[in-house]
Design an enzyme around this catalytic site. Structure first.
Site, mmCIF file in Angstrom:
data_model
loop_
_atom_site.group_PDB
_atom_site.id
_atom_site.type_symbol
_atom_site.label_atom_id
_atom_site.label_comp_id
_atom_site.label_asym_id
_atom_site.label_seq_id
_atom_site.Cartn_x
_atom_site.Cartn_y
_atom_site.Cartn_z
ATOM 1 C CG ASP A 175 -8.480 -4.358 -2.495
ATOM 2 O OD1 ASP A 175 -7.789 -3.541 -2.623
ATOM 3 O OD2 ASP A 175 -9.472 -4.295 -2.695
ATOM 4 C CG HIS A 221 -1.939 0.878 1.158
ATOM 5 N ND1 HIS A 221 -2.000 2.208 1.365
ATOM 6 C CD2 HIS A 221 -3.084 0.673 0.873
ATOM 7 C CE1 HIS A 221 -2.960 2.857 1.097
ATOM 8 N NE2 HIS A 221 -4.089 1.989 0.711
HETATM 9 C C1 SDX Z 1 -6.212 0.027 -2.779
HETATM 10 O O1 SDX Z 1 -4.520 4.456 -1.975
HETATM 11 C C2 SDX Z 1 -5.430 3.875 -1.509
HETATM 12 O O2 SDX Z 1 -5.769 4.325 -0.226
HETATM 13 C C3 SDX Z 1 -5.954 2.740 -2.186
HETATM 14 C C4 SDX Z 1 -7.078 1.995 -1.421
HETATM 15 C C5 SDX Z 1 -8.177 2.615 -1.106
HETATM 16 O O3 SDX Z 1 -8.972 2.283 -0.018
HETATM 17 O O4 SDX Z 1 -8.714 3.620 -1.843
HETATM 18 O O5 SDX Z 1 -6.439 1.535 -0.075
HETATM 19 C C6 SDX Z 1 -7.535 0.652 -2.042
HETATM 20 O O6 SDX Z 1 -6.012 0.221 -3.853
HETATM 21 C C7 SDX Z 1 -5.348 -0.959 -2.141
HETATM 22 C C8 SDX Z 1 -4.122 -1.431 -2.839
HETATM 23 C C9 SDX Z 1 -4.551 -2.494 -3.801
HETATM 24 N N1 SDX Z 1 -3.713 -2.907 -4.778
HETATM 25 C C10 SDX Z 1 -3.125 -4.154 -4.770
HETATM 26 O O7 SDX Z 1 -3.134 -4.988 -3.587
HETATM 27 C C11 SDX Z 1 -2.100 -4.377 -5.796
HETATM 28 C C12 SDX Z 1 -0.865 -4.729 -5.373
HETATM 29 N N2 SDX Z 1 -0.192 -3.713 -4.834
HETATM 30 C C13 SDX Z 1 0.818 -3.124 -5.611
HETATM 31 O O8 SDX Z 1 0.669 -2.913 -6.881
HETATM 32 C C14 SDX Z 1 1.324 -1.838 -4.537
HETATM 33 O O9 SDX Z 1 1.770 -2.015 -3.321
HETATM 34 C C15 SDX Z 1 0.658 -0.544 -4.752
HETATM 35 C C16 SDX Z 1 0.151 -0.198 -5.857
HETATM 36 C C17 SDX Z 1 -0.730 -0.951 -3.631
HETATM 37 C C18 SDX Z 1 1.428 0.320 -4.012
HETATM 38 O O10 SDX Z 1 2.566 0.776 -4.592
HETATM 39 P P1 SDX Z 1 3.650 1.824 -4.544
HETATM 40 O O11 SDX Z 1 3.357 2.507 -3.445
HETATM 41 O O12 SDX Z 1 3.905 2.712 -5.914
HETATM 42 O O13 SDX Z 1 4.823 1.043 -4.108
HETATM 43 P P2 SDX Z 1 6.094 0.424 -5.057
HETATM 44 O O14 SDX Z 1 5.451 -0.286 -6.429
HETATM 45 O O15 SDX Z 1 7.020 1.612 -5.152
HETATM 46 O O16 SDX Z 1 6.536 -0.479 -4.101
HETATM 47 C C19 SDX Z 1 7.768 -0.525 -3.514
HETATM 48 C C20 SDX Z 1 8.456 -1.796 -3.769
HETATM 49 C C21 SDX Z 1 8.832 -2.145 -4.935
HETATM 50 O O17 SDX Z 1 9.872 -2.729 -4.940
HETATM 51 P P3 SDX Z 1 11.479 -2.371 -5.156
HETATM 52 O O18 SDX Z 1 11.422 -1.944 -6.616
HETATM 53 O O19 SDX Z 1 11.816 -1.518 -4.045
HETATM 54 O O20 SDX Z 1 12.304 -3.850 -5.350
HETATM 55 O O21 SDX Z 1 7.546 -2.887 -2.988
HETATM 56 C C22 SDX Z 1 7.522 -3.642 -4.292
HETATM 57 C C23 SDX Z 1 7.744 -3.198 -5.289
HETATM 58 O O22 SDX Z 1 8.016 -3.864 -6.382
HETATM 59 N N3 SDX Z 1 5.923 -4.376 -4.156
HETATM 60 C C24 SDX Z 1 5.561 -5.346 -4.284
HETATM 61 C C25 SDX Z 1 4.147 -5.126 -4.004
HETATM 62 N N4 SDX Z 1 3.759 -4.002 -3.730
HETATM 63 C C26 SDX Z 1 5.007 -3.315 -3.813
HETATM 64 N N5 SDX Z 1 6.048 -6.517 -4.403
HETATM 65 C C27 SDX Z 1 5.406 -7.548 -4.546
HETATM 66 N N6 SDX Z 1 4.073 -7.663 -4.451
HETATM 67 C C28 SDX Z 1 3.333 -6.226 -4.081
HETATM 68 N N7 SDX Z 1 2.021 -6.401 -4.083
#
Ligand code: SDX
Length: 428
Positions: free
Chosen positions: A363, A305
């Site tokens: 989720d 998140h």
């Molecule tokens: C919702 O914003 C809100 O409030 C949203 C929400 C709401 O109520 O409105 O809470 C609802 O959208 C919840 C989130 C649902 N999405 C998912 O579950 C999809 C999977 N999650 C990711 O796509 C991700 O965690 C995000 C999009 C939610 C957040 O991504 P960020 O903040 O852009 O973080 P990032 O991509 O920069 O990640 C930081 C690191 C990265 O690794 P490195 O490049 O540092 O090696 O963490 C890794 C990412 O690759 N990472 C994950 C991951 N999420 C982040 N690796 C594996 N699995 C994941 N789910």
């Protein structure tokens, strides 16, 4: 007199500017950079990691502590003690309703759940196998073609009428979207039902037999709607605010929020998380799947998140709801729930996820509960949109009511071609 706090920004050419530091009632301070243009420079923060877009009094999140408050009330208390329409009243008006206010609000919403019969014709333009979110974007947007009697968005009464219409009619459209996709006739709302009972009735009843909503399932869905009602300036809410800042029709603004919510990184994650659990299939494959995540072949859906760097408090309530619903429905040995708990445990003990502060979000478990309630996976994000409509409307209303609001217009860092003259095709 509180001393004005300032941040001084000094550029490498020696020029500097003093920027005010602003504090909220809770949460981090912010630096007001509105005067930065005087130095001829802008800030750069494309995904808004460090940028606040507004002031708001609606929802507060503390990502490190894993806290979520709606108008100051902790989400855990509202999920346990309140009901969805009461939470809607709270988000929209700022206070919990008195018994009389609650009765009046519930009466108004209940008696505006029907949609113009002409609206049903829009569905025929879609293929039956269209994703329900595509249909929702289209049909909710089409509401803007029906209501011309209260669209002066600067009139608080007109905004209240639009809010009431959206809150009352989006569930009806959501249920119609489901019925259209399964080829069953639309079921009209019944005023004898409560908000959540009506949603389930319109989704699952058929003309062929009586349908009595199961109170345990109604309570579970009510809790899911409360948990998803608002979440400060997430992607879809920011989309609604930006669309609304141009003075656009409120129904069109909410349609833009539905479109933004659909993405798998946002509201589409509940559908994606369930598909992921079904793809893993068995606890014996968890380690292999997690390795694929660590090899960056795919993300762990329902994990991570932008704000929560601790457990999403909604995920904890959702996990408990999952357990209650599955035991109530005698689905205790639900493979997917067991798989989800093993996956959560595995991830939370793995340095890859710990270092990146990746925890289950709302989720991760919601898909299992929604499926246990008999809701098809392609409708999961539609249910999220039904819940989030009140958040979008409340945030939109708060922005328009702020006399200082202006059209949102971000700047850019241009890296394209410098000026050059046109070359005739014969000379290219
Ligand atoms: C919702 O914003 C809100 O409030 C949203 C929400 C709401 O109520 O409105 O809470 C609802 O959208 C919840 C989130 C649902 N999405 C998912 O579950 C999809 C999977 N999650 C990711 O796509 C991700 O965690 C995000 C999009 C939610 C957040 O991504 P960020 O903040 O852009 O973080 P990032 O991509 O920069 O990640 C930081 C690191 C990265 O690794 P490195 O490049 O540092 O090696 O963490 C890794 C990412 O690759 N990472 C994950 C991951 N999420 C982040 N690796 C594996 N699995 C994941 N789910």
């Amino acid at each position: 007199m509180e001393s004005k706090r300032i941040a001084t920004l000094t550029l490498d050419d020696g020029r500097s500017i003093e920027l005010p530091i602003m504090s909220g009632t809770l949460g981090p301070d912010v630096i007001d950079i509105r005067a930065l243009g005087k130095l001829g420079v802008f800030t750069y923060d494309p995904a808004f990691f460090s940028t606040s877009s507004c002031t708001s009094e609606i929802t507060f999140i503390d990502g490190d502590a894993g806290l979520l408050y709606y108008r100051g009330y902790p989400i855990e208390q509202l999920a346990e003690k309140s009901d969805f329409l009461e939470v809607c009243y709270l988000l929209l008006n700022g206070e919990l309703p008195t018994a009389e206010q609650k009765a009046q609000f519930n009466y108004k919403i209940t008696h505006h759940t029907m949609v113009h019969d002409q609206l049903a014709r829009f569905f025929n333009g879609f293929r039956r196998d269209a994703h329900p979110m595509a249909v929702m974007v289209g049909v909710v947007g089409a509401l803007s073609a029906f209501y011309h009697d209260s669209l002066d968005i600067n009139d608080p009464q007109h905004r209240a009428v639009s809010a009431q219409r959206l809150l009352a009619k989006v569930p009806t459209i959501a249920a119609m979207t489901h019925k259209y996709s399964v080829g069953e006739p639309f079921i009209y709302p019944k005023n004898k039902f409560g908000f959540v009972e009506n949603l389930m009735y319109m989704m699952f009843a058929t003309p062929a037999e009586e349908y009595v909503p199961n109170p345990i399932l109604v309570r579970a869905l009510e809790r899911i709607l409360i948990l998803h009602a608002d979440h400060e300036q997430n992607a879809s809410t920011s989309t609604v605010r930006l669309a609304g800042s141009s003075g656009a029709n409120p129904f069109a603004c909410i349609a833009s929020g539905i479109a933004a919510l659909w993405g798998p990184a946002h509201g589409g994650a509940n559908e994606a998380a369930l598909k992921m659990l079904e793809e893993i299939g068995d606890v014996s494959r968890v380690a292999e799947y997690v390795q694929g995540v660590k090899d960056k072949k795919y993300k762990l859906m329902g994990f991570g998140h932008r704000v929560y760097k601790n457990m999403d408090p909604r995920a904890s309530v959702m996990r408990q709801t999952c357990h209650e619903v599955l035991s109530e429905l005698k689905l205790e040995n639900n493979k997917l729930f067991e798989l989800a708990m093993v996956l959560e445990k595995t991830a939370l003990s793995d340095p890859y996820f710990i270092e990146r502060k990746l925890y289950p979000n709302v989720d991760f478990y919601s898909g299992i509960v929604l499926r246990a309630l008999g809701i098809p996976s392609n409708m999961f994000t539609v249910i999220f949109a039904v819940a989030r409509t009140i958040g979008w409307v409340s945030q939109w209303n708060e922005m328009i009511a702020d006399s200082e609001y202006k059209i949102g217009r971000p700047r850019q860092l241009y890296r394209g071609a410098v000026r050059r003259d046109f070359v005739p095709v014969a000379k290219r």
